[in-house]
Design a protein around this motif. Structure first.
Motif, PDB file in Angstrom:
ATOM      1  N   ASP A 299       0.839  -1.200   0.000  1.00 24.13           N
ATOM      2  CA  ASP A 299       0.000   0.000   0.000  1.00 24.13           C
ATOM      3  C   ASP A 299       0.873   1.248   0.000  1.00 24.13           C
ATOM      4  OD1 ASP A 299      -2.840  -1.187   0.848  1.00 24.13           O
ATOM      5  OD2 ASP A 299      -1.268  -2.226   1.956  1.00 24.13           O
ATOM      6  N   ARG A 300       0.330   2.293  -0.603  1.00 25.35           N
ATOM      7  CA  ARG A 300       1.021   3.586  -0.529  1.00 25.35           C
ATOM      8  C   ARG A 300       0.767   4.216   0.838  1.00 25.35           C
ATOM      9  NH1 ARG A 300      -0.546   6.630  -6.182  1.00 25.35           N
ATOM     10  NH2 ARG A 300      -0.294   4.812  -7.513  1.00 25.35           N
ATOM     11  N   PRO A 301       1.806   4.690   1.474  1.00 29.77           N
ATOM     12  CA  PRO A 301       1.593   5.313   2.786  1.00 29.77           C
ATOM     13  C   PRO A 301       1.198   6.786   2.650  1.00 29.77           C
ATOM     14  CG  PRO A 301       3.927   5.185   2.332  1.00 29.77           C
ATOM     15  CD  PRO A 301       3.223   4.595   1.140  1.00 29.77           C
TER      16      PRO A 301
ATOM     17  N   ILE B  12       4.952  -7.999   2.399  1.00 30.75           N
ATOM     18  CA  ILE B  12       3.987  -6.904   2.433  1.00 30.75           C
ATOM     19  C   ILE B  12       4.779  -5.599   2.476  1.00 30.75           C
ATOM     20  CG2 ILE B  12       1.976  -5.911   3.601  1.00 30.75           C
ATOM     21  CD1 ILE B  12       1.380  -8.783   2.931  1.00 30.75           C
ATOM     22  N   MET B  13       4.552  -4.779   1.466  1.00 28.71           N
ATOM     23  CA  MET B  13       5.416  -3.627   1.250  1.00 28.71           C
ATOM     24  C   MET B  13       4.707  -2.297   1.502  1.00 28.71           C
ATOM     25  SD  MET B  13       7.163  -2.743  -2.358  1.00 28.71           S
ATOM     26  CE  MET B  13       5.602  -2.321  -3.083  1.00 28.71           C
ATOM     27  N   ILE B  14       5.364  -1.417   2.192  1.00 28.32           N
ATOM     28  CA  ILE B  14       4.881  -0.045   2.318  1.00 28.32           C
ATOM     29  C   ILE B  14       5.518   0.727   1.155  1.00 28.32           C
ATOM     30  CG2 ILE B  14       4.787   2.007   3.786  1.00 28.32           C
ATOM     31  CD1 ILE B  14       4.884   0.192   6.207  1.00 28.32           C
TER      32      ILE B  14
ATOM     33  N   CYS C 259       1.426 -14.694  -6.475  1.00 26.31           N
ATOM     34  CA  CYS C 259       0.068 -14.293  -6.113  1.00 26.31           C
ATOM     35  C   CYS C 259       0.092 -12.860  -5.570  1.00 26.31           C
ATOM     36  CB  CYS C 259      -0.434 -15.259  -5.044  1.00 26.31           C
ATOM     37  SG  CYS C 259      -2.027 -14.810  -4.376  1.00 26.31           S
ATOM     38  N   VAL C 260      -0.711 -12.007  -6.166  1.00 29.41           N
ATOM     39  CA  VAL C 260      -0.756 -10.604  -5.743  1.00 29.41           C
ATOM     40  C   VAL C 260      -2.196 -10.246  -5.340  1.00 29.41           C
ATOM     41  CG1 VAL C 260      -0.182  -8.222  -6.365  1.00 29.41           C
ATOM     42  CG2 VAL C 260       1.057 -10.104  -7.425  1.00 29.41           C
ATOM     43  N   PRO C 261      -2.489 -10.253  -4.037  1.00 27.28           N
ATOM     44  CA  PRO C 261      -3.845  -9.904  -3.606  1.00 27.28           C
ATOM     45  C   PRO C 261      -4.003  -8.383  -3.572  1.00 27.28           C
ATOM     46  CG  PRO C 261      -2.583 -11.009  -1.833  1.00 27.28           C
ATOM     47  CD  PRO C 261      -1.621 -10.620  -2.903  1.00 27.28           C
ATOM     48  N   VAL C 262      -4.868  -7.891  -4.440  1.00 26.72           N
ATOM     49  CA  VAL C 262      -5.078  -6.433  -4.532  1.00 26.72           C
ATOM     50  C   VAL C 262      -6.535  -6.138  -4.889  1.00 26.72           C
ATOM     51  CG1 VAL C 262      -2.780  -5.564  -5.161  1.00 26.72           C
ATOM     52  CG2 VAL C 262      -4.228  -6.593  -6.909  1.00 26.72           C
ATOM     53  N   GLY C 263      -6.874  -4.862  -4.859  1.00 27.53           N
ATOM     54  CA  GLY C 263      -8.197  -4.430  -5.305  1.00 27.53           C
ATOM     55  C   GLY C 263      -8.263  -4.410  -6.823  1.00 27.53           C
TER      56      GLY C 263
HETATM   57  N1  TRP Z   1      -0.279   0.484  -6.297  1.00 26.65           N
HETATM   58  C1  TRP Z   1      -0.593  -0.047  -5.001  1.00 26.65           C
HETATM   59  C2  TRP Z   1      -1.602   0.922  -4.336  1.00 26.65           C
HETATM   60  O1  TRP Z   1      -1.833   1.988  -4.832  1.00 26.65           O
HETATM   61  C3  TRP Z   1       0.603  -0.186  -4.098  1.00 26.65           C
HETATM   62  C4  TRP Z   1       1.652  -1.094  -4.673  1.00 26.65           C
HETATM   63  C5  TRP Z   1       2.919  -0.750  -5.053  1.00 26.65           C
HETATM   64  C6  TRP Z   1       1.532  -2.489  -4.924  1.00 26.65           C
HETATM   65  N2  TRP Z   1       3.592  -1.810  -5.529  1.00 26.65           N
HETATM   66  C7  TRP Z   1       2.772  -2.900  -5.471  1.00 26.65           C
HETATM   67  C8  TRP Z   1       0.507  -3.414  -4.771  1.00 26.65           C
HETATM   68  C9  TRP Z   1       2.996  -4.219  -5.879  1.00 26.65           C
HETATM   69  C10 TRP Z   1       0.729  -4.741  -5.178  1.00 26.65           C
HETATM   70  C11 TRP Z   1       1.963  -5.134  -5.729  1.00 26.65           C
HETATM   71  O2  TRP Z   1      -2.141   0.595  -3.301  1.00 26.65           O
END
Ligand code: TRP
Length: 364
Positions: free
Chosen positions: A9-11, A41-43, A148-152
């Motif tokens: 997620d973007r902080p 899990i990346m900030i 696997c990339v869990p995202v919206g």
């Molecule tokens: N773009 C994602 C967001 O706006 C954040 C993000 C950056 C991300 N790098 C990623 C999500 C890699 C999944 C995989 O929330």
């Protein structure tokens, strides 16, 4: 093949319940399922800077907010590597090499980038860093060989672009990178949880969010003020459940157990919806129910947050350790990428020998 998750997620602010049903809740389930070999899990602070370059302090302040949100929902540093994007220089390095594999017109066609350019009024002067952030996102994902990339839903075009980069890289150089799969939220309500005002999406700038870190009282006030159905004036009036925030939230949060506990006169959400649609069911009753459901979900999150807030230096330590571990993994991929691209000159004894031979022949 190892099963590896990467997401982030973007902080740029505290995380809200839209983030929770859209991704965080699932991450914790996946983490605890034991089905994955590694979870990262990346900030995404570097990505946040692509459209907040004038405001680094905002990004800096929100790193700890996001970290606290992560820990409080149950992401566990013993099982998931929590790290900060900018601390992994290999991600930038990969981004640079991947840039060669992507055309300007392909980036222009990325629907998410398109929408965001409009949203930010960048049309006339798009920063290059912002324009190319899908490439950097491909670097984030592939550096960890995520499967696997869990995202919206809004992130789908990013994953598609990542897959293209992977295919191109592997076909030109060598089979080093892994094509990721996307994992979307479980239902439409979870994909696009509206703000409490019924507006399209929860967003900080609209002031319509319920935050994971809101107090019990704040949550209740927000729920009781939620947008419902403007045509449902008298209790006896028939009501609409589509576009009615309370029901969208119930779609995202409630289960049959909640009915048994807080509203036993209905077996499930469908029965409640049917009654509302027929008429004879008031907004206050459904809001009180939603409040109970949300409080049950949020109470343990709030309690964990309070514990972690007592030791902020430890939270930074978790991120530091996570960043070191993540960096080691990214560096390994970087080595493989360089070897595939044949830019590992100094470890290429054959190259040096062959060049030496060529020049010794030239002397003859
Ligand atoms: N773009 C994602 C967001 O706006 C954040 C993000 C950056 C991300 N790098 C990623 C999500 C890699 C999944 C995989 O929330």
């Amino acid at each position: 093949m190892e099963k590896i998750i990467l997401t982030g997620d973007r902080p740029t602010g505290r995380l809200h319940v839209g983030h929770y049903v859209g991704s965080l809740r699932r991450r914790v389930q996946l983490q605890n399922s034991g089905e994955f070999d590694k979870i990262f899990i990346m900030i995404a602070d570097a990505q946040a800077l692509t459209d907040n370059f004038e405001n680094p302090e905002k990004v800096r302040q929100n790193i700890i907010e996001v970290a606290l949100d992560y820990l409080s929902v149950g992401l566990d540093p013993a099982k998931s590597t929590l790290f900060i994007q900018s601390q992994i220089p290999e991600l930038t390095e990969l981004t640079f090499f991947y840039s060669n594999l992507v055309t300007v017109s392909r980036l222009q066609r990325n629907p998410t980038v398109k929408t965001e350019i409009k949203m930010r009024n960048f049309e006339t002067s798009i920063p290059v860093g912002f324009f190319t952030y899908p490439i950097s996102q491909a670097a984030d994902i592939t550096a960890f060989k995520a499967t696997c990339v869990p995202v919206g839903e809004d992130q789908l075009p990013m994953i598609e672009q990542t897959r293209e980069i992977v295919r191109k890289f592997n076909s030109i150089y060598d089979e080093v990178l892994v094509e990721p799969d996307v994992l979307l939220p479980e239902n439409a309500a979870c994909c696009r949880l509206p703000g409490i005002d019924g507006k399209a999406k929860m967003s900080k700038s609209l002031g319509n969010c319920i935050y994971l870190s809101d107090t019990e009282k704040d949550v209740k006030t927000k729920v009781m003020s939620m947008y419902t159905d403007p045509t449902h004036i008298q209790i006896t009036d028939p009501g609409h459940v589509e576009g009615n925030c309370v029901f969208t939230y119930l779609d995202a949060f409630s289960n049959d157990g909640h009915f048994a506990e807080y509203l036993p006169e209905y077996a499930n959400l469908q029965e409640l919806k049917d009654h509302y649609t027929r008429g004879g069911l008031g907004d206050v009753k459904i809001k009180k129910f939603l409040n109970n459901v949300l409080q049950e979900e949020l109470a343990p999150i709030r309690a964990r947050r309070a514990e972690f807030e007592k030791d902020i230096p430890m939270v930074y330590d978790i991120l530091k350790q996570g960043s070191e571990n993540a960096r080691a993994v990214a560096a390994q991929t970087m080595d493989e990428v360089k070897r595939a691209m044949r830019i590992n000159y100094f470890e290429d004894a054959e190259l040096i020998r062959a060049q030496a031979e060529k020049y010794s022949r030239a002397e003859d």
